[in-house]
Design an enzyme around this catalytic site. Structure first.
Site, mmCIF file in Angstrom:
data_model
loop_
_atom_site.group_PDB
_atom_site.id
_atom_site.type_symbol
_atom_site.label_atom_id
_atom_site.label_comp_id
_atom_site.label_asym_id
_atom_site.label_seq_id
_atom_site.Cartn_x
_atom_site.Cartn_y
_atom_site.Cartn_z
ATOM 1 N N GLY A 91 0.832 -1.195 0.000
ATOM 2 C CA GLY A 91 0.000 0.000 0.000
ATOM 3 C C GLY A 91 0.861 1.236 0.000
ATOM 4 N N VAL A 121 2.792 -5.968 3.069
ATOM 5 C CA VAL A 121 2.384 -7.082 3.910
ATOM 6 C C VAL A 121 2.991 -8.371 3.368
ATOM 7 C CG1 VAL A 121 0.441 -8.389 4.860
ATOM 8 C CG2 VAL A 121 0.226 -5.925 4.504
ATOM 9 N N LYS A 176 3.091 -6.822 8.556
ATOM 10 C CA LYS A 176 2.929 -5.526 7.889
ATOM 11 C C LYS A 176 4.128 -4.647 8.234
ATOM 12 C CE LYS A 176 -0.408 -1.776 7.277
ATOM 13 N NZ LYS A 176 -1.752 -1.297 7.644
ATOM 14 N N ASP A 186 -12.116 3.985 7.137
ATOM 15 C CA ASP A 186 -11.599 3.354 5.915
ATOM 16 C C ASP A 186 -12.292 2.034 5.614
ATOM 17 O OD1 ASP A 186 -9.998 3.434 3.670
ATOM 18 O OD2 ASP A 186 -8.274 2.481 4.627
#
Length: 443
Positions: A88, A93, A109, A205
């Protein structure tokens, strides 16, 4: 791939995560010839974690390694990084295994700490680690270990072999779920959000990509990078009934719609027409007997522009400030997308999407034909005025009582048979390509 990912790869000794390669053992990471020291912190409540399954191999493996370690901690050298699962804006991850512990896998992560700091400029924001350390719920991630270096932060949480609902939806006939499946996933998300709000946190989110499917078919809400919590957060946590109405905080007029806060092209949308629509009289919803538990944070306010464009609430787009009601807006978009396979306000580009969110009325596709309760729930969640949105005052309680959720046993959700049970996981299920077309995206 972001440039900082190259540095991370160097720090992890240029490991390969191709599905055809063997797992790589890490004893010490180096960067540009200088040693990088990693430290580990583990929650003190490991032995008494209420929602940790009994006999959890991850907790058992961590305890064993700690007992055998000279300093009593788990380090990066105790892990095998098997494969990249996704990436991201601020992290990547990986699938990681604990050495010597059969069946003990984590989603690791790894995040750039400088990027985390730049994302955390909002005074009341918290890092994902701080948020996860507060949470303990069956539909939320368990934070096993936090590994830190001067440059990186690595969170070890539960690995969900079923992937996310975005990918799972695309694998369905016509790329959408049936109503029963949507009811199942939405009900578990509602309970997760209710708990998050009870803790004084606004999630901000929600989207199918952030709802993972565990090995038993139940969901896990993940990725708390954008979550917001006030330092001294309070919530309206209380038991209410028809005879004991909830104590509602005084209404505060929103700030005037100024040009500086308008991010739409040429300020094309006036505030009055968007956020003060003509009120329509609705039928009073029948209330089920017994008291209700209501938990909504009331002092968490933000002016930040955060979230995914198609899921942004109108109050975020306008810049007028937002609170926990944004999570109920995103729930409406979430249910709409699971049912219809598309989001309701998507435009040709991001600017048109934002304009549609604020100005365009909600419309439903003609196909598939959908029952009235589903449409009514979405309509009440996607009210542009946050003060009138379903859930804004009575929280998850009002949503649970909606006819769309008739038949849901909220107290026994974990005993409900899921619509999909993922098959046993193998590395071949996931491509090494971490781009948007990855078959299973975990980030």
């Amino acid at each position: 791939m972001q440039p900082w990912l190259d540095d991370l790869t160097d720090d992890l000794q240029s490991m390969s995560f191709n599905s055809t390669t063997t797992a790589t053992e890490i004893n010490r990471s180096t960067s540009s010839g200088s040693e990088t020291t990693w430290t580990a912190s583990i929650l003190a409540s490991i032995p008494t974690k209420p929602h940790a399954p009994s006999g959890d191999p991850c907790w058992d493996g961590i305890r064993r390694i700690r007992s055998e370690s000279p300093n009593g901690v788990l380090g990066l050298g105790d892990l095998r990084f098997v494969q990249k699962l996704g990436s991201g804006d601020i992290g990547t991850v990986y699938l990681a295994e604990l050495k010597g512990a059969i069946g003990c896998t984590f989603a690791a992560k790894v995040m750039d700490k400088k990027e985390l700091e730049s994302r955390n400029k909002e005074g009341r924001a918290r890092t994902e680690r701080e948020i996860l350390e507060m949470l303990d719920h069956p539909f939320l991630p368990t934070l096993y270990v936090n590994l830190e270096s001067t440059k990186w932060s690595c969170l070890l949480t539960e690995f969900c072999p079923g992937g996310d609902l975005h990918v799972l939806r695309q694998r369905q006939p016509s790329k959408r779920f049936n109503e029963a499946a949507v009811r199942f996933y939405a009900s578990e998300v509602v309970v997760a959000l209710e708990y998050v709000h009870m803790m004084g946190i606004v999630y901000r989110d929600l989207k199918p990509e952030n709802v993972l499917v565990r090995s038993d078919g139940h969901i896990m809400l993940t990725d708390f990078d954008l979550s917001l919590k006030c330092d001294n957060s309070t919530s309206t946590a209380q038991l209410v009934s028809d005879q004991n109405p909830p104590a509602v905080a005084p209404t505060v007029d929103p700030p005037r719609f100024a040009a500086a806060s308008c991010i739409l092209p040429n300020c094309i949308v006036p505030a009055v027409s968007c956020f003060h629509p003509k009120r329509k009289r609705k039928k009073k919803q029948q209330h089920r007997g017994g008291p209700d538990f209501v938990a909504e944070p009331i002092d968490v306010r933000s002016m930040s522009f955060v979230g995914t464009h198609e899921y942004l609430a109108p109050e975020i787009v306008s810049g007028e400030g937002h609170g926990s009601a944004v999570d109920w807006w995103t729930l409406g978009i979430f249910i709409f997308e699971l049912l219809y396979g598309v989001t309701p306000f998507r435009g040709m580009d991001n600017e048109l999407t934002l304009a549609n969110i604020v100005a365009r009325a909600l419309e439903f596709p003609k196909e598939p034909a959908m029952a009235g309760p589903a449409k009514d729930l979405i309509t009440q969640l996607l009210v542009k005025d946050p003060a009138r949105r379903l859930g804004s005052t009575m929280g998850a309680s009002a949503i649970k009582h909606h006819p769309f959720f008739n038949g849901v046993n909220w107290a026994l959700l974990r005993c409900t048979t899921p619509p999909f049970i993922p098959p046993p996981y193998t590395c071949r299920d996931i491509s090494d390509d971490s781009g948007p077309d990855t078959p299973v995206e975990y980030y």
